[in-house]
Motif scaffolding. Sequence first.
Motif, PDB file in Angstrom:
ATOM      1  N   ALA A  15      25.835  -7.130  -8.672  1.00  0.00           N
ATOM      2  CA  ALA A  15      25.151  -8.058  -7.664  1.00  0.00           C
ATOM      3  C   ALA A  15      23.893  -8.307  -7.951  1.00  0.00           C
ATOM      4  N   ILE A  16      23.124  -9.461  -7.416  1.00  0.00           N
ATOM      5  CA  ILE A  16      21.830  -9.702  -7.250  1.00  0.00           C
ATOM      6  C   ILE A  16      21.457  -9.488  -6.011  1.00  0.00           C
ATOM      7  N   VAL A  17      20.340  -8.778  -5.650  1.00  0.00           N
ATOM      8  CA  VAL A  17      19.711  -8.693  -4.249  1.00  0.00           C
ATOM      9  C   VAL A  17      18.322  -9.159  -4.209  1.00  0.00           C
ATOM     10  N   VAL A  18      17.840 -10.232  -3.226  1.00  0.00           N
ATOM     11  CA  VAL A  18      16.669 -10.546  -3.289  1.00  0.00           C
ATOM     12  C   VAL A  18      16.023 -10.535  -1.817  1.00  0.00           C
ATOM     13  N   TRP A  19      14.933  -9.818  -1.863  1.00  0.00           N
ATOM     14  CA  TRP A  19      14.133  -9.275  -0.732  1.00  0.00           C
ATOM     15  C   TRP A  19      13.366 -10.624  -0.195  1.00  0.00           C
ATOM     16  N   SER A  20      13.543 -10.973   1.248  1.00  0.00           N
ATOM     17  CA  SER A  20      12.680 -12.100   1.730  1.00  0.00           C
ATOM     18  C   SER A  20      12.007 -11.433   3.056  1.00  0.00           C
ATOM     19  N   ALA A  21      10.972 -12.035   3.269  1.00  0.00           N
ATOM     20  CA  ALA A  21      10.432 -11.659   4.472  1.00  0.00           C
ATOM     21  C   ALA A  21      10.670 -12.801   5.594  1.00  0.00           C
ATOM     22  N   ASP A  70       1.018  -1.113  -0.089  1.00  0.00           N
ATOM     23  CA  ASP A  70      -0.031   0.084   0.038  1.00  0.00           C
ATOM     24  C   ASP A  70       0.626   1.252   0.047  1.00  0.00           C
ATOM     25  N   THR A  71       0.336   2.289   0.119  1.00  0.00           N
ATOM     26  CA  THR A  71       0.947   3.581   0.013  1.00  0.00           C
ATOM     27  C   THR A  71       1.256   4.127   1.437  1.00  0.00           C
ATOM     28  N   LEU A  72       1.064   3.465   2.469  1.00  0.00           N
ATOM     29  CA  LEU A  72       1.027   3.743   3.819  1.00  0.00           C
ATOM     30  C   LEU A  72       2.354   3.463   4.229  1.00  0.00           C
ATOM     31  N   GLU A  73       2.679   2.192   4.157  1.00  0.00           N
ATOM     32  CA  GLU A  73       4.137   1.597   4.423  1.00  0.00           C
ATOM     33  C   GLU A  73       4.931   1.191   3.264  1.00  0.00           C
ATOM     34  N   THR A  74       5.739   2.234   2.976  1.00  0.00           N
ATOM     35  CA  THR A  74       6.579   1.893   1.722  1.00  0.00           C
ATOM     36  C   THR A  74       8.034   1.717   2.270  1.00  0.00           C
ATOM     37  N   SER A  75       8.392   1.355   3.586  1.00  0.00           N
ATOM     38  CA  SER A  75       9.511   1.220   4.025  1.00  0.00           C
ATOM     39  C   SER A  75      10.227   0.303   3.592  1.00  0.00           C
ATOM     40  N   THR A  76       9.784  -1.000   3.449  1.00  0.00           N
ATOM     41  CA  THR A  76      10.546  -2.263   2.842  1.00  0.00           C
ATOM     42  C   THR A  76      10.838  -1.790   1.479  1.00  0.00           C
ATOM     43  N   GLU A  77      10.158  -1.417   0.716  1.00  0.00           N
ATOM     44  CA  GLU A  77      10.453  -1.033  -0.726  1.00  0.00           C
ATOM     45  C   GLU A  77      11.737  -0.344  -0.736  1.00  0.00           C
ATOM     46  N   GLN A  78      11.664   0.897  -0.021  1.00  0.00           N
ATOM     47  CA  GLN A  78      12.552   1.872   0.185  1.00  0.00           C
ATOM     48  C   GLN A  78      14.004   1.123   0.571  1.00  0.00           C
ATOM     49  N   ALA A  79      13.891   0.527   1.620  1.00  0.00           N
ATOM     50  CA  ALA A  79      14.971  -0.123   2.231  1.00  0.00           C
ATOM     51  C   ALA A  79      15.523  -1.167   1.209  1.00  0.00           C
ATOM     52  N   LEU A  80      14.973  -1.928   0.519  1.00  0.00           N
ATOM     53  CA  LEU A  80      15.515  -2.928  -0.205  1.00  0.00           C
ATOM     54  C   LEU A  80      16.242  -2.207  -1.363  1.00  0.00           C
ATOM     55  N   ASP A 123       4.900   1.483  14.356  1.00  0.00           N
ATOM     56  CA  ASP A 123       5.327   1.321  15.305  1.00  0.00           C
ATOM     57  C   ASP A 123       5.664  -0.393  16.158  1.00  0.00           C
ATOM     58  N   ARG A 124       6.247  -1.217  15.044  1.00  0.00           N
ATOM     59  CA  ARG A 124       6.580  -2.649  15.260  1.00  0.00           C
ATOM     60  C   ARG A 124       8.085  -2.729  14.470  1.00  0.00           C
ATOM     61  N   ASP A 125       8.666  -3.292  15.132  1.00  0.00           N
ATOM     62  CA  ASP A 125       9.917  -3.820  14.301  1.00  0.00           C
ATOM     63  C   ASP A 125       9.758  -5.087  13.518  1.00  0.00           C
ATOM     64  N   GLU A 126       9.808  -5.068  12.388  1.00  0.00           N
ATOM     65  CA  GLU A 126      10.052  -6.167  11.433  1.00  0.00           C
ATOM     66  C   GLU A 126      11.469  -6.602  11.133  1.00  0.00           C
ATOM     67  N   HIS A 127      11.635  -7.920  10.882  1.00  0.00           N
ATOM     68  CA  HIS A 127      12.926  -8.455  10.715  1.00  0.00           C
ATOM     69  C   HIS A 127      12.558  -9.082   9.192  1.00  0.00           C
ATOM     70  N   PRO A 150      20.751  -9.721   7.518  1.00  0.00           N
ATOM     71  CA  PRO A 150      19.345  -9.410   8.329  1.00  0.00           C
ATOM     72  C   PRO A 150      19.053  -7.747   8.153  1.00  0.00           C
ATOM     73  N   HIS A 151      17.897  -7.299   8.038  1.00  0.00           N
ATOM     74  CA  HIS A 151      17.484  -5.980   7.715  1.00  0.00           C
ATOM     75  C   HIS A 151      16.259  -5.699   8.453  1.00  0.00           C
ATOM     76  N   GLU A 152      16.232  -4.842   9.463  1.00  0.00           N
ATOM     77  CA  GLU A 152      15.139  -4.490  10.331  1.00  0.00           C
ATOM     78  C   GLU A 152      14.634  -3.074   9.811  1.00  0.00           C
ATOM     79  N   VAL A 153      13.380  -3.189   9.755  1.00  0.00           N
ATOM     80  CA  VAL A 153      12.457  -2.139   9.324  1.00  0.00           C
ATOM     81  C   VAL A 153      11.465  -1.656  10.339  1.00  0.00           C
TER      82      VAL A 153
END
Length: 227
Positions: free
Chosen positions: A177-183, A41-51, A211-215, A204-207
């Motif tokens: 490099a190739i970089v693959v995002w995984s939950a 969605d357009t609310l939480e874009t942190s993961t896309e930007q972090a990748l 208000d919650r920490d996702e790994h 490992p990448h924390e986002v």
Amino acid sequence: MEYVEVARAESERGELVLRERREEGAPAVLELRANGVFVMDTLETSTEQALASAALALVDDPRAVVVGGLGLGFTMHEVLADRRVERCAVVEIEEVLVGWMRDGTVPHGPAMLADERATVVVADIALAMAEARPASYDLVLLDVDNGPGYLVHDVNARLYQDEFLRTVRAVLRPGGAIVVWSAAEAPDLGESLTRVFGAAEALPHEVRLQDRDEHYWLYVARVTSRA
């Protein structure tokens, strides 16, 4: 909470829906769903930007970048924020999603796609990589799923296996490099990358999301030679 459908389409892979989430006192949020499953969605874009930002930091000279998966454009947008990038090819299999970005159905879409360094290709990422010139890219970002354990479509499982990864290796320049995002951790992917590239890293990448920490994890492999 109110949901308002903005657009709906069917493809051979199933149904795509854009809808708005509306809550009193808050801006409307645009949400993309595939076959009833939340994609982004357009609310939480942190993961896309972090990748994108984490991947770009791994390559010294990312002049030419491939992003597998358009989504709502935020990974591409972050890639293009890096002025080292001279061209960014985004490969998206769903033609209607590209259309929604281009025609303003996704309101921020036209502005994102206006960057002259961006090219959107409607294709299967596996086919696009097979047709790419050898040693033509510095970075390939796979954002098609949320990793091999969370497939949008079952057929995408092949994108995390040796045959496709060998194709990607062939289109990368030395130092690329190739970089693959995984939950989640994906040891089988790490093993496949190691077989194809000779070595791989699981970073490992924390986002912080709502208000919650996702790994999450970035799976990375580099081309050190053309051997």
